[in-house]
Design a protein around this motif. Structure first.
Motif, mmCIF file in Angstrom:
data_model
loop_
_atom_site.group_PDB
_atom_site.id
_atom_site.type_symbol
_atom_site.label_atom_id
_atom_site.label_comp_id
_atom_site.label_asym_id
_atom_site.label_seq_id
_atom_site.Cartn_x
_atom_site.Cartn_y
_atom_site.Cartn_z
ATOM 1 N N ASP A 182 0.394 -1.324 0.183
ATOM 2 C CA ASP A 182 -0.505 0.385 -0.406
ATOM 3 C C ASP A 182 0.916 1.429 -0.054
ATOM 4 O O ASP A 182 0.028 2.429 -0.130
ATOM 5 C CB ASP A 182 -0.785 0.537 1.316
ATOM 6 N N ASP A 183 2.360 1.247 -0.074
ATOM 7 C CA ASP A 183 2.745 2.155 0.280
ATOM 8 C C ASP A 183 3.652 2.546 -0.958
ATOM 9 O O ASP A 183 4.614 1.687 -2.180
ATOM 10 C CB ASP A 183 4.190 2.057 1.032
ATOM 11 N N ASN A 184 3.411 3.436 -2.068
ATOM 12 C CA ASN A 184 3.215 4.091 -3.197
ATOM 13 C C ASN A 184 4.710 3.858 -3.888
ATOM 14 O O ASN A 184 5.480 4.265 -4.895
ATOM 15 C CB ASN A 184 3.026 5.233 -4.240
ATOM 16 N N ALA A 185 5.687 4.940 -2.644
ATOM 17 C CA ALA A 185 6.893 4.633 -3.058
ATOM 18 C C ALA A 185 8.185 3.258 -3.202
ATOM 19 O O ALA A 185 8.455 3.006 -3.613
ATOM 20 C CB ALA A 185 7.944 5.710 -1.877
ATOM 21 N N VAL A 186 7.347 2.061 -2.417
ATOM 22 C CA VAL A 186 7.729 1.374 -2.663
ATOM 23 C C VAL A 186 7.785 0.899 -3.143
ATOM 24 O O VAL A 186 7.734 -0.250 -4.089
ATOM 25 C CB VAL A 186 7.015 0.895 -0.667
ATOM 26 N N ARG A 187 5.776 0.560 -3.846
ATOM 27 C CA ARG A 187 5.352 -0.082 -5.464
ATOM 28 C C ARG A 187 6.709 0.574 -5.788
ATOM 29 O O ARG A 187 7.683 -0.346 -7.217
ATOM 30 C CB ARG A 187 4.308 0.012 -5.220
ATOM 31 N N THR A 188 7.575 1.494 -6.195
ATOM 32 C CA THR A 188 7.483 2.118 -7.878
ATOM 33 C C THR A 188 9.071 2.099 -7.839
ATOM 34 O O THR A 188 9.653 1.802 -8.257
ATOM 35 C CB THR A 188 7.295 3.907 -7.251
ATOM 36 N N VAL A 189 9.553 1.652 -6.521
ATOM 37 C CA VAL A 189 11.321 1.842 -5.732
ATOM 38 C C VAL A 189 11.039 0.380 -6.962
ATOM 39 O O VAL A 189 12.030 -0.411 -7.011
ATOM 40 C CB VAL A 189 11.657 2.149 -4.921
ATOM 41 N N VAL A 190 10.576 -0.410 -5.862
ATOM 42 C CA VAL A 190 10.910 -2.108 -6.558
ATOM 43 C C VAL A 190 10.736 -2.530 -7.139
ATOM 44 O O VAL A 190 10.922 -3.368 -8.083
ATOM 45 C CB VAL A 190 10.066 -2.897 -5.254
ATOM 46 N N ALA A 191 9.536 -1.963 -8.113
ATOM 47 C CA ALA A 191 8.951 -2.468 -9.147
ATOM 48 C C ALA A 191 9.812 -1.610 -10.317
ATOM 49 O O ALA A 191 10.009 -2.576 -11.172
ATOM 50 C CB ALA A 191 8.108 -1.622 -9.717
ATOM 51 N N GLN A 192 10.576 -0.871 -10.256
ATOM 52 C CA GLN A 192 12.007 -0.194 -11.556
ATOM 53 C C GLN A 192 13.053 -1.155 -10.715
ATOM 54 O O GLN A 192 13.790 -1.451 -11.999
ATOM 55 C CB GLN A 192 11.694 0.993 -10.595
ATOM 56 N N ALA A 193 13.478 -1.335 -9.379
ATOM 57 C CA ALA A 193 14.957 -2.311 -9.550
ATOM 58 C C ALA A 193 14.325 -3.742 -10.327
ATOM 59 O O ALA A 193 14.882 -3.887 -10.581
ATOM 60 C CB ALA A 193 15.008 -2.680 -8.070
ATOM 61 N N LEU A 194 13.027 -4.148 -10.140
ATOM 62 C CA LEU A 194 12.943 -5.703 -10.323
ATOM 63 C C LEU A 194 12.845 -5.112 -12.305
ATOM 64 O O LEU A 194 13.405 -6.240 -13.252
ATOM 65 C CB LEU A 194 11.660 -6.216 -10.033
ATOM 66 N N ARG A 195 12.413 -4.073 -13.008
ATOM 67 C CA ARG A 195 12.943 -4.342 -14.003
ATOM 68 C C ARG A 195 13.982 -4.313 -14.908
ATOM 69 O O ARG A 195 13.648 -4.737 -15.743
ATOM 70 C CB ARG A 195 11.121 -2.875 -14.701
ATOM 71 N N ARG A 196 14.653 -3.777 -14.417
ATOM 72 C CA ARG A 196 16.068 -3.548 -14.430
ATOM 73 C C ARG A 196 17.435 -5.133 -14.498
ATOM 74 O O ARG A 196 17.685 -5.386 -15.510
ATOM 75 C CB ARG A 196 16.785 -2.558 -13.702
ATOM 76 N N ALA A 197 16.522 -5.205 -13.539
ATOM 77 C CA ALA A 197 16.834 -6.766 -13.549
ATOM 78 C C ALA A 197 16.377 -8.042 -14.764
ATOM 79 O O ALA A 197 16.587 -9.057 -14.883
ATOM 80 C CB ALA A 197 15.939 -7.731 -11.949
ATOM 81 N N GLY A 198 15.234 -7.162 -15.827
ATOM 82 C CA GLY A 198 14.787 -7.817 -16.453
ATOM 83 C C GLY A 198 13.597 -8.762 -15.861
ATOM 84 O O GLY A 198 12.860 -9.415 -16.944
ATOM 85 N N HIS A 199 12.794 -8.664 -15.053
ATOM 86 C CA HIS A 199 11.946 -9.344 -14.804
ATOM 87 C C HIS A 199 10.786 -7.783 -15.455
ATOM 88 O O HIS A 199 10.441 -6.969 -15.343
ATOM 89 C CB HIS A 199 11.307 -9.012 -13.279
ATOM 90 N N ARG A 200 9.389 -9.226 -14.901
ATOM 91 C CA ARG A 200 7.695 -8.354 -15.641
ATOM 92 C C ARG A 200 7.546 -7.342 -13.959
ATOM 93 O O ARG A 200 7.250 -8.227 -14.024
ATOM 94 C CB ARG A 200 7.521 -8.572 -16.917
ATOM 95 N N VAL A 201 6.351 -6.595 -14.069
ATOM 96 C CA VAL A 201 6.347 -6.321 -12.981
ATOM 97 C C VAL A 201 4.974 -5.625 -13.012
ATOM 98 O O VAL A 201 4.247 -4.138 -13.958
ATOM 99 C CB VAL A 201 7.338 -5.609 -11.846
ATOM 100 N N ARG A 202 3.806 -6.399 -12.431
ATOM 101 C CA ARG A 202 1.950 -5.974 -12.151
ATOM 102 C C ARG A 202 2.582 -5.705 -10.420
ATOM 103 O O ARG A 202 3.196 -6.086 -9.290
ATOM 104 C CB ARG A 202 1.549 -6.447 -12.620
ATOM 105 N N THR A 203 2.113 -4.031 -10.464
ATOM 106 C CA THR A 203 1.410 -3.966 -9.534
ATOM 107 C C THR A 203 -0.491 -3.729 -8.528
ATOM 108 O O THR A 203 -0.691 -3.500 -9.251
ATOM 109 C CB THR A 203 2.240 -1.777 -9.161
ATOM 110 N N ALA A 204 -0.963 -3.959 -7.552
ATOM 111 C CA ALA A 204 -1.370 -3.070 -6.658
ATOM 112 C C ALA A 204 -1.124 -2.863 -5.277
ATOM 113 O O ALA A 204 -0.538 -2.939 -4.221
ATOM 114 C CB ALA A 204 -2.138 -5.104 -6.726
ATOM 115 N N ALA A 205 -2.538 -2.209 -4.703
ATOM 116 C CA ALA A 205 -1.920 -1.388 -3.600
ATOM 117 C C ALA A 205 -2.842 -1.798 -1.869
ATOM 118 O O ALA A 205 -2.948 -1.853 -1.732
ATOM 119 C CB ALA A 205 -2.443 -0.296 -3.500
ATOM 120 N N ASN A 206 -3.539 -3.088 -2.423
ATOM 121 C CA ASN A 206 -4.899 -3.798 -1.685
ATOM 122 C C ASN A 206 -5.063 -5.297 -2.297
ATOM 123 O O ASN A 206 -4.624 -5.768 -3.073
ATOM 124 C CB ASN A 206 -5.474 -3.073 -1.584
ATOM 125 N N LEU A 207 -6.046 -5.690 -0.860
ATOM 126 C CA LEU A 207 -5.697 -7.248 -2.183
ATOM 127 C C LEU A 207 -7.212 -7.216 -3.028
ATOM 128 O O LEU A 207 -7.183 -7.818 -3.466
ATOM 129 C CB LEU A 207 -6.973 -7.808 -0.730
#
Length: 476
Positions: A11-36
């Protein structure tokens, strides 16, 4: 590394943004969600290769949802993130069948390696029996050192592997043994502890394995030993390094064969126990000296758990101290509180007696403190640490004079060019900042407060002086 599709729930937008960027740089495809609710929507669009989820979400519990997902999609590994950095959280994540648990703040490099391993495995993890999040667990602390202890315990509670807990006296080795027992499949069996250092050498075998009537002088009747008493449960062998070499031989035989006989007996008895041993000694050095059997060491050290000294996790001192004050109040002593200055004094102390010393101090303060709020002065008095003394001030004064005298000999122009003040302040500032960061375990906020600085000011000084308080990836 095999890239994969990752679904990140936080639910933390900053966490979603930074983690998603890091994983995408590593070559992964990333989808995100803020809640269940968004998680369920994303799952309807397609099952990812890996799920990363926070525990506390606005519309529910991430671990409970992860448990259902593991049951529905056993080939999809789950990584749990949490700011609730307790043993209970680590155990719940493991019991839910999560591939791994990472406490916040976490290191991006560590997360990246964990994601890579999880995607390489992509197999089911068997869920374990549930444990309540508010289970009365004995271990307290959110420091990185304790987080690693929690993760090890969470992974081993469900199996019967032998565990060797090492650490200084007073660090809580028996608490680890009890947590392993209380959270494991043998929790309904007995927990039996024996301290090897407290038993005469000639009686250790009888204490461990029991004896028959007439086995030795004074043996008027048959007595069951600790192995029999612990049948179906856990046997905790404390201070195993103090065990005589002859008793070590017999213990090794029991661990190898899974059975024993009583002293003076002939009937074979099955050893239906889980062994957790503990020591405050370096058993490898004892092996090198010939004081401890090497083969027994390897039999005991199947899963090592190393407990940090309290001085190595100073950021946990305040929480531990408040916990011990609460326990003192529950036992009938007056309820007391700690002011912020008192916590600073506690964190600065080296605690040679570790957690046990802190607990004893809190009980004394609860019983003897005159006010409801315990002050820094009371703690210094109890610890025998006076406030700044004239001798300490003189020592600083002497150091300044010695520095000026040295400059006068080696760079006499400094006394004339108007740079002496700036030079001296620069000399003092670096060791001061480094010492305060070390004292507060790298916590910049507490270090800044102790020095009377704004946190942003401290950060600027760190950049200007080239001090790196934590050589790692950004915390999240």
């Amino acid at each position: 590394m095999t890239p994969g599709e990752v679904l990140l729930v936080d639910d933390d937008n900053a966490v979603r943004t930074v983690v998603a960027q890091a994983l995408r740089r590593a070559g992964h495809r990333v989808r995100t969600a803020a809640n269940l609710a968004e998680l369920d929507r994303e799952l309807r669009l397609g099952t990812p290769d890996l799920l990363i989820t926070d525990v506390v979400l606005p519309d529910g519990d991430g671990i409970e949802r992860a448990m259902r997902l593991v049951a529905e999609r056993p080939d999809m590994p789950v990584i749990v993130l949490s700011a609730r950095n307790t043993l209970a959280t680590a155990v719940r994540a493991n019991e839910a069948g999560a591939y791994d648990y990472l406490p916040k703040p976490f290191d991006l490099d560590t997360l990246g390696r964990t994601v890579a391993r999880a995607l390489a495995r992509r197999g089911p993890v068997e869920p374990r029996p549930d444990v309540d999040d508010d289970h009365a667990l004995p271990l307290i602390g959110r420091s990185p050192a304790m987080q690693e202890v929690y993760r090890v315990i969470a992974r081993l509670v469900s199996n019967g592997l032998t565990v060797l807990v090492s650490g200084e006296s007073g660090t809580g080795k028996e608490l680890v043994a009890r947590a392993i027992h209380d959270l494991g499949p043998r929790r309904h069996g007995p927990f039996v502890a024996i301290n090897m250092a407290a038993i005469p050498r000639e009686l250790i075998e009888a204490e461990l394995f029991g004896h028959e009537r007439g086995a030795f002088t004074g043996a008027a009747q048959r007595n069951a030993g600790r192995f029999e008493q612990a049948a179906g449960g856990t046997l905790f062998l404390d201070e195993i390094g103090d065990m005589p070499i002859e008793a070590q031989t017999r213990l090794l035989r029991v661990l190898q064969q899974g059975e024993f006989t009583t002293v003076g007996g002939s009937r074979t008895i099955r050893a239906d126990v889980r062994i957790v041993a503990a020591t405050n000694r370096d058993l490898r050095q004892a092996v090198a000296r010939g004081a401890f059997r090497e083969d027994l060491y390897y039999r005991l050290n199947v899963v090592p758990v190393v407990l940090p000294a309290l001085r190595e996790r100073r950021q946990d001192v305040g929480a531990l101290a408040r916990h011990f004050l609460d326990r003192a109040a529950e036992s009938g002593l007056p309820r007391k509180m700690l002011d912020d200055d008192a916590v600073d004094v506690l964190e600065a102390h080296d605690w040679p007696g570790n957690v046990r010393e802190l607990e004893n101090l809190m009980r004394r303060l609860a019983a003897l403190s005159r006010d409801d709020q315990i002050s820094a002065g009371e703690i210094r008095e109890m610890l025998g640490e006076p406030a700044a003394t004239p001798a300490q001030v003189v020592a600083i004064d002497d150091a300044v004079r010695a520095y000026i005298d040295r400059l006068a000999r080696t760079e006499p122009k400094v006394l004339e060019d108007g740079t002496l003040y700036d030079r001296l302040i620069a000399e003092v500032e670096r060791p001061l900042i480094e010492a305060m960061l070390a004292r507060f375990g790298g916590n910049q906020l507490r270090a800044a407060r102790a020095m009377g600085l704004n946190r942003n000011t401290l950060r600027k000084r760190l950049d200007m002086l080239g001090i790196d308080p934590a050589p790692r990836s950004p915390d999240l």
